[in-house]
Motif scaffolding. Sequence first.
Motif, short mmCIF file in Angstrom:
data_model
loop_
_atom_site.label_atom_id
_atom_site.label_comp_id
_atom_site.label_asym_id
_atom_site.label_seq_id
_atom_site.Cartn_x
_atom_site.Cartn_y
_atom_site.Cartn_z
N ALA A 173 35.74 33.31 48.63
CA ALA A 173 35.09 33.96 49.77
C ALA A 173 35.88 35.20 50.21
CB ALA A 173 34.96 32.97 50.93
N TRP A 174 37.20 35.09 50.16
CA TRP A 174 38.05 36.23 50.53
C TRP A 174 37.83 37.38 49.56
CZ3 TRP A 174 41.94 39.29 48.62
CH2 TRP A 174 42.77 39.94 49.54
N PHE A 175 37.83 37.08 48.27
CA PHE A 175 37.60 38.13 47.28
C PHE A 175 36.20 38.73 47.42
CE2 PHE A 175 41.14 36.28 44.65
CZ PHE A 175 41.91 37.43 44.62
N GLU A 176 35.22 37.89 47.70
CA GLU A 176 33.86 38.40 47.88
C GLU A 176 33.81 39.40 49.03
OE1 GLU A 176 29.67 38.98 47.74
OE2 GLU A 176 31.10 38.24 46.25
N SER A 177 34.52 39.13 50.11
CA SER A 177 34.50 40.01 51.28
C SER A 177 35.15 41.36 50.99
CB SER A 177 35.20 39.34 52.47
OG SER A 177 36.61 39.28 52.28
N ARG A 178 35.92 41.43 49.92
CA ARG A 178 36.64 42.66 49.57
C ARG A 178 36.22 43.23 48.23
NH1 ARG A 178 39.17 39.48 52.86
NH2 ARG A 178 40.72 40.24 54.36
N ALA A 179 35.20 42.67 47.62
CA ALA A 179 34.80 43.10 46.28
C ALA A 179 34.44 44.58 46.23
CB ALA A 179 33.64 42.25 45.78
N ALA A 180 33.91 45.10 47.31
CA ALA A 180 33.51 46.51 47.32
C ALA A 180 34.71 47.44 47.19
CB ALA A 180 32.75 46.82 48.61
N THR A 181 35.91 46.94 47.52
CA THR A 181 37.11 47.78 47.40
C THR A 181 37.66 47.80 45.98
OG1 THR A 181 38.76 46.04 47.88
CG2 THR A 181 37.69 47.11 49.77
N PHE A 182 37.14 46.93 45.10
CA PHE A 182 37.65 46.88 43.73
C PHE A 182 37.13 48.05 42.92
CE2 PHE A 182 38.43 41.99 43.42
CZ PHE A 182 39.38 42.10 44.42
N THR A 183 35.84 48.31 43.01
CA THR A 183 35.15 49.37 42.28
C THR A 183 35.76 49.58 40.89
OG1 THR A 183 36.53 51.04 43.41
CG2 THR A 183 34.40 50.51 44.41
N ALA A 191 42.82 39.02 39.57
CA ALA A 191 41.55 38.46 40.01
C ALA A 191 40.62 38.20 38.83
CB ALA A 191 40.88 39.42 41.00
N ALA A 192 40.55 39.14 37.91
CA ALA A 192 39.69 38.96 36.73
C ALA A 192 40.17 37.80 35.87
CB ALA A 192 39.65 40.25 35.92
N SER A 193 41.47 37.65 35.73
CA SER A 193 42.01 36.53 34.93
C SER A 193 41.66 35.20 35.58
CB SER A 193 43.52 36.68 34.78
OG SER A 193 43.84 37.89 34.12
N ALA A 194 41.70 35.15 36.90
CA ALA A 194 41.35 33.92 37.61
C ALA A 194 39.87 33.59 37.44
CB ALA A 194 41.71 34.06 39.09
N LEU A 195 39.02 34.58 37.58
CA LEU A 195 37.59 34.33 37.43
C LEU A 195 37.25 33.91 36.00
CD1 LEU A 195 36.21 37.31 39.53
CD2 LEU A 195 36.36 34.90 40.21
N GLY A 196 37.93 34.50 35.04
CA GLY A 196 37.72 34.10 33.65
C GLY A 196 38.08 32.64 33.43
N GLY A 252 28.69 40.04 45.07
CA GLY A 252 29.48 41.27 44.95
C GLY A 252 30.61 41.11 43.97
N LEU A 253 31.29 39.99 44.04
CA LEU A 253 32.38 39.69 43.12
C LEU A 253 31.84 39.55 41.70
CD1 LEU A 253 35.44 39.12 43.09
CD2 LEU A 253 34.90 36.69 43.45
N ALA A 254 30.68 38.91 41.58
CA ALA A 254 30.08 38.72 40.26
C ALA A 254 29.72 40.06 39.61
CB ALA A 254 28.83 37.85 40.37
N ASP A 285 31.36 43.99 35.13
CA ASP A 285 31.83 45.26 34.57
C ASP A 285 33.26 45.15 34.05
OD1 ASP A 285 29.44 46.59 35.07
OD2 ASP A 285 30.08 47.33 37.02
N PHE A 286 34.13 44.55 34.85
CA PHE A 286 35.54 44.48 34.46
C PHE A 286 35.72 43.66 33.19
CE2 PHE A 286 40.03 43.51 34.64
CZ PHE A 286 40.60 44.61 35.27
N ALA A 287 34.92 42.61 33.03
CA ALA A 287 35.05 41.73 31.87
C ALA A 287 34.72 42.44 30.56
CB ALA A 287 34.16 40.50 32.03
N GLU A 288 34.08 43.61 30.64
CA GLU A 288 33.76 44.37 29.43
C GLU A 288 34.89 45.30 29.00
OE1 GLU A 288 31.11 43.95 27.44
OE2 GLU A 288 30.75 42.23 28.75
N ARG A 289 35.94 45.37 29.79
CA ARG A 289 37.07 46.21 29.38
C ARG A 289 37.64 45.69 28.06
NH1 ARG A 289 38.86 49.62 33.36
NH2 ARG A 289 40.76 50.01 32.15
N PRO A 290 38.10 46.57 27.17
CA PRO A 290 38.68 46.11 25.90
C PRO A 290 39.82 45.11 26.09
CG PRO A 290 38.25 48.46 25.82
CD PRO A 290 37.98 48.04 27.23
N SER A 291 40.60 45.27 27.15
CA SER A 291 41.71 44.34 27.39
C SER A 291 41.21 42.94 27.67
CB SER A 291 42.55 44.83 28.56
OG SER A 291 41.79 44.88 29.76
#
Length: 203
Positions: free
Chosen positions: A139-149, A159-164, A181-183, A188-194
């Motif tokens: 819930a905390w990450f969702e409230s701030r997802a717009a700042t990740f861009t 955060a991405a490693s945790a969601l994975g 928002g987090l989803a 998008d982030f999950a498509e990064r080559p890393s």
Amino acid sequence: MKLFHSHFSPFVRKVMVAAHELGLADRIELLPSAVHPMKRDETVLAQHPLAQVPTLIDETGNALADSRVICEYIDALGGHRLFPPAGADRWRALNEQSLADGLLDAALLIRYELTARAEGERSAGWIDGQNAKIASALAWFESRAATFTDRLDIGTVAAASALGYLDLRFADLAWRDRHPGLAAWYADFAERPSMRATQPPTA
């Protein structure tokens, strides 16, 4: 450098995502390690008293444990690109990393409770308490997802490693249903080559 690892460890994945983003992945030799909550790997123990995974043997032969320490070490090698310098951005990224790691700690405690204990020894109250931590962190990450861009730093990597890991071990949680928002950011982030290069096996 050498990294004691498990393909299923989200903390190892965080380190390796960071290494790929910093262009250092090819300089790290992956050494397999047995991960068990009650049995320490003697090979890792010979290098570090906590026998944690991940543990990195650095370029001077010293052993560094804990993904936070390892990530900051390799970030220094890679030009200080994932840990912002002193100021508000640094504290934000470090706080996000801490929260993502706390989410993972709770998830792993549930995983160990379900896999390392006999069914009659498991504590439903304990599991509920850890699930509550995961829910509040999401819930905390969702409230701030717009700042990740498009931001790339240790906070978003963690955060991405945790969601994975939630996708890997807690698919029935269906976290995306309550955190659109987090989803959207994670898709998008999950498509990064890393991220694609460090995708864990499905079994």
